[in-house]
Design a protein around this motif. Sequence first.
Motif, PDB file in Angstrom:
ATOM      1  N   ILE A 268       3.213   9.186   2.407  1.00 37.57           N
ATOM      2  CA  ILE A 268       4.173   9.319   3.151  1.00 37.57           C
ATOM      3  C   ILE A 268       3.794   9.502   4.621  1.00 37.57           C
ATOM      4  N   HIS A 269       3.231  10.744   4.788  1.00 35.30           N
ATOM      5  CA  HIS A 269       3.356  11.531   6.127  1.00 35.30           C
ATOM      6  C   HIS A 269       1.616  10.593   7.271  1.00 35.30           C
ATOM      7  N   ASP A 270       0.610  10.581   5.720  1.00 34.59           N
ATOM      8  CA  ASP A 270      -0.373   9.952   6.569  1.00 34.59           C
ATOM      9  C   ASP A 270       0.106   8.367   6.781  1.00 34.59           C
ATOM     10  N   ALA A 271       1.028   7.698   5.808  1.00 37.02           N
ATOM     11  CA  ALA A 271       1.282   6.274   6.440  1.00 37.02           C
ATOM     12  C   ALA A 271       2.088   6.561   8.087  1.00 37.02           C
ATOM     13  N   LEU A 272       3.048   6.834   8.100  1.00 38.61           N
ATOM     14  CA  LEU A 272       3.899   7.548   8.949  1.00 38.61           C
ATOM     15  C   LEU A 272       2.972   7.633   9.975  1.00 38.61           C
ATOM     16  N   ASN A 273       2.268   8.370  10.128  1.00 35.30           N
ATOM     17  CA  ASN A 273       1.073   8.411  11.278  1.00 35.30           C
ATOM     18  C   ASN A 273       0.659   7.361  11.796  1.00 35.30           C
ATOM     19  N   ALA A 274       0.197   6.552  11.006  1.00 40.44           N
ATOM     20  CA  ALA A 274      -1.279   5.676  10.843  1.00 40.44           C
ATOM     21  C   ALA A 274       0.118   4.552  11.726  1.00 40.44           C
ATOM     22  N   ALA A 275       2.000   4.347  10.921  1.00 39.01           N
ATOM     23  CA  ALA A 275       2.838   3.406  11.940  1.00 39.01           C
ATOM     24  C   ALA A 275       2.311   3.964  13.475  1.00 39.01           C
ATOM     25  N   GLN A 276       2.417   5.128  13.612  1.00 35.74           N
ATOM     26  CA  GLN A 276       3.021   5.283  14.885  1.00 35.74           C
ATOM     27  C   GLN A 276       2.114   5.487  15.592  1.00 35.74           C
TER      28      GLN A 276
ATOM     29  N   GLN B  28       0.610  -1.091   0.049  1.00 39.16           N
ATOM     30  CA  GLN B  28      -0.508   0.170  -0.230  1.00 39.16           C
ATOM     31  C   GLN B  28       0.616   1.161   0.054  1.00 39.16           C
ATOM     32  N   ILE B  29       1.865   1.404   0.386  1.00 33.10           N
ATOM     33  CA  ILE B  29       3.322   2.408   0.338  1.00 33.10           C
ATOM     34  C   ILE B  29       3.728   2.266  -0.987  1.00 33.10           C
ATOM     35  N   THR B  30       3.387   3.378  -1.965  1.00 32.48           N
ATOM     36  CA  THR B  30       4.140   2.531  -3.188  1.00 32.48           C
ATOM     37  C   THR B  30       4.547   4.853  -3.633  1.00 32.48           C
ATOM     38  N   SER B  31       5.195   5.075  -4.792  1.00 31.88           N
ATOM     39  CA  SER B  31       5.659   5.559  -5.128  1.00 31.88           C
ATOM     40  C   SER B  31       5.107   7.225  -5.110  1.00 31.88           C
TER      41      SER B  31
ATOM     42  N   ARG C  16      10.639  -1.340  10.003  1.00 26.80           N
ATOM     43  CA  ARG C  16      11.225  -2.949  10.796  1.00 26.80           C
ATOM     44  C   ARG C  16      10.717  -3.665  11.470  1.00 26.80           C
ATOM     45  N   ILE C  17      10.602  -2.669  12.694  1.00 26.73           N
ATOM     46  CA  ILE C  17      10.199  -2.768  14.426  1.00 26.73           C
ATOM     47  C   ILE C  17       8.881  -3.714  14.502  1.00 26.73           C
ATOM     48  N   MET C  18       7.972  -3.754  13.277  1.00 21.40           N
ATOM     49  CA  MET C  18       6.449  -3.826  13.199  1.00 21.40           C
ATOM     50  C   MET C  18       6.906  -5.819  13.234  1.00 21.40           C
ATOM     51  N   SER C  19       6.567  -6.614  14.325  1.00 24.95           N
ATOM     52  CA  SER C  19       6.319  -8.027  14.295  1.00 24.95           C
ATOM     53  C   SER C  19       5.422  -8.346  13.108  1.00 24.95           C
ATOM     54  N   GLU C  20       5.325  -9.415  12.775  1.00 26.67           N
ATOM     55  CA  GLU C  20       4.508  -9.657  11.760  1.00 26.67           C
ATOM     56  C   GLU C  20       2.584  -9.717  11.889  1.00 26.67           C
ATOM     57  N   SER C  21       2.774  -9.536  12.571  1.00 26.38           N
ATOM     58  CA  SER C  21       0.775  -9.281  12.901  1.00 26.38           C
ATOM     59  C   SER C  21       0.682  -7.659  13.059  1.00 26.38           C
ATOM     60  N   GLU C  22       1.848  -6.398  13.133  1.00 32.02           N
ATOM     61  CA  GLU C  22       1.423  -5.763  13.136  1.00 32.02           C
ATOM     62  C   GLU C  22       1.598  -5.539  11.897  1.00 32.02           C
ATOM     63  N   GLN C  23       2.319  -5.656  11.876  1.00 30.65           N
ATOM     64  CA  GLN C  23       2.249  -5.551   9.319  1.00 30.65           C
ATOM     65  C   GLN C  23       1.211  -5.706   9.193  1.00 30.65           C
ATOM     66  N   VAL C  24       0.713  -7.223   9.560  1.00 33.33           N
ATOM     67  CA  VAL C  24      -0.950  -7.412   8.511  1.00 33.33           C
ATOM     68  C   VAL C  24      -2.096  -6.431   9.226  1.00 33.33           C
ATOM     69  N   LYS C  25      -2.292  -6.041   9.645  1.00 36.30           N
ATOM     70  CA  LYS C  25      -2.539  -4.874  10.879  1.00 36.30           C
ATOM     71  C   LYS C  25      -2.736  -4.211  10.641  1.00 36.30           C
ATOM     72  N   PHE C  26      -1.696  -3.012  10.031  1.00 42.79           N
ATOM     73  CA  PHE C  26      -0.755  -1.667   9.170  1.00 42.79           C
ATOM     74  C   PHE C  26      -1.534  -1.735   7.832  1.00 42.79           C
ATOM     75  N   LYS C  27      -0.541  -3.321   7.411  1.00 43.79           N
ATOM     76  CA  LYS C  27      -2.058  -3.064   6.027  1.00 43.79           C
ATOM     77  C   LYS C  27      -3.055  -2.843   5.954  1.00 43.79           C
ATOM     78  N   ALA C  28      -4.205  -3.678   7.135  1.00 38.75           N
ATOM     79  CA  ALA C  28      -5.576  -3.480   7.461  1.00 38.75           C
ATOM     80  C   ALA C  28      -6.069  -2.087   7.543  1.00 38.75           C
ATOM     81  N   VAL C  29      -4.554  -1.078   8.120  1.00 42.89           N
ATOM     82  CA  VAL C  29      -5.315   0.394   8.027  1.00 42.89           C
ATOM     83  C   VAL C  29      -4.755   1.229   6.862  1.00 42.89           C
TER      84      VAL C  29
END
Length: 522
Positions: free
Chosen positions: A316-324, A271-274, A294-307
Amino acid sequence: MNYNRKIMRLELSAEKALNGGYYYAELLLPAADYEIKDAMQRTRAVGRENTVEVSILECDILPELQDIRLDTFSLDELNFLAKRLVSLTDEELPVFYAVTEQIFNDADENPVSIKDLINCTYGLDTVPVAHNVSNLSELGRFAFENELLSDLEGIPESAVPFLNAEQIGRVQQKNDNGVFEGRLYIPTVHYGRPEIYDGVTLPDEESESSDFAIRLLVSGTPEHIKGDPVDRAIWLDLPMASDILANYAAAFNEADIGDCVYYDFESVIPQITSEMFGSMSDVQALNKLAAEIRIMSESEQVKFKAVLDAGNTASIHDALNAAQNLWRYEFTAEPDTADGFFKKYIYENTSTEFDSKWLENLLPRNEADKLLGRIGAAVTDYGVISARNGHLFKPVPYDEPEAKELKTQALTEEKLDVIEVLDRRALFSNGRLMPEQIPEGLYAYDLRHSDDGGRFCSVEPRVGVNHGGTILLKEVLDFGECGYISLDEDTEPNFTGEEMTAEKFAEEETLDESMQMGGMQL
């Protein structure tokens, strides 16, 4: 490795653990490891990959694969075959078609061996090819002119018009086991299929760099690079330490890495694109995002993709905000439809003695979509994700207004201590704060007590043992590679004696611009 050219479309299916049915996902080949992993996450098959069924829907280079039976094969074999096919040159591809023609002709009686197909992608340059020969008559004339048939030796040139060129071509084709491919004639008798793949261990290939979350193909600007900047471009695997990024900028004769130019983009999160990245001016935010991934577990990565799937993530700022703020969301991977979530919601809100079989034939219809609207949740390819600060299984009234983004603020009236920490104004709470209590625009971090409880020793995203309190800031902290910020006597919180509600603090204008922008470098 970024496989930009996709030639094969697969459908993957994995049986659901409960209530029957299947999860489905499409996968385009050739694929990088992280793309295959993403497909496994969408089919909820991580850890049980060997149970996934694979169907070939399309193959641009080899459409015959859609209509034939393959012998026992694996996803790894199909992916390797796709990589080999896209690597074939324009000269090799017609030869590949010619040497595999008989394999596909026999497909009605025998399953096609994927081992044989893989091996047929090797040694193709050993086969001679006749150009501008597209039928038997042209082949006959070619054979006579080049003295390919011994029976024609000694025939005078004056007799050529009386020869049956088509018949000569037919004999030559039989001798050669030849195949016409467009304007080419390929004598496959000269091909001996090498045994590169033994059917067990796939051949060694160029190793893929997997030590990145996001990477960029970067070079300097034309003004600062001799020759073509693209020829000098290198891949930068993010996250990367700031000093190393600075060294790369200097190597390209640029003052800052943000002054460089990027030519390609790759992310382990699809979902993170150029398009979200835009330009190198955002490279520091991109690097922070890569560190979060990098520090996300696999389950957290799946959750992040769902978000990201569910939200309006435009930059990118929106994605960073979602990750944090990933902790502000609730997620369940099991349901893949609104109806499936509705049944799970009912089950979660009933007695433990409730028999879930009562729900198996339930048809929620419009009620399922209505429930999702009430709680602000969304069904994604990875499962169901809540709204930010929302809950998936908390009981809600049937007629409650829909909530796309919950903003419950239990701290609206409670006054908290104003402190100064890390050269910033912040609010302090002794207890732990729930996501729904924190107003938009504020970020919560935990303080860790020293073992003797005498002082605060660090600021961290979340603290379990030795939790010393929670602070609310108006900006995101960068915890670097170590994941925390140490505090000493000079930097630990200073209580100003003021009190303020979180709502008022969120709306407060910056009082000391130099404190906010100067301060300690984290």
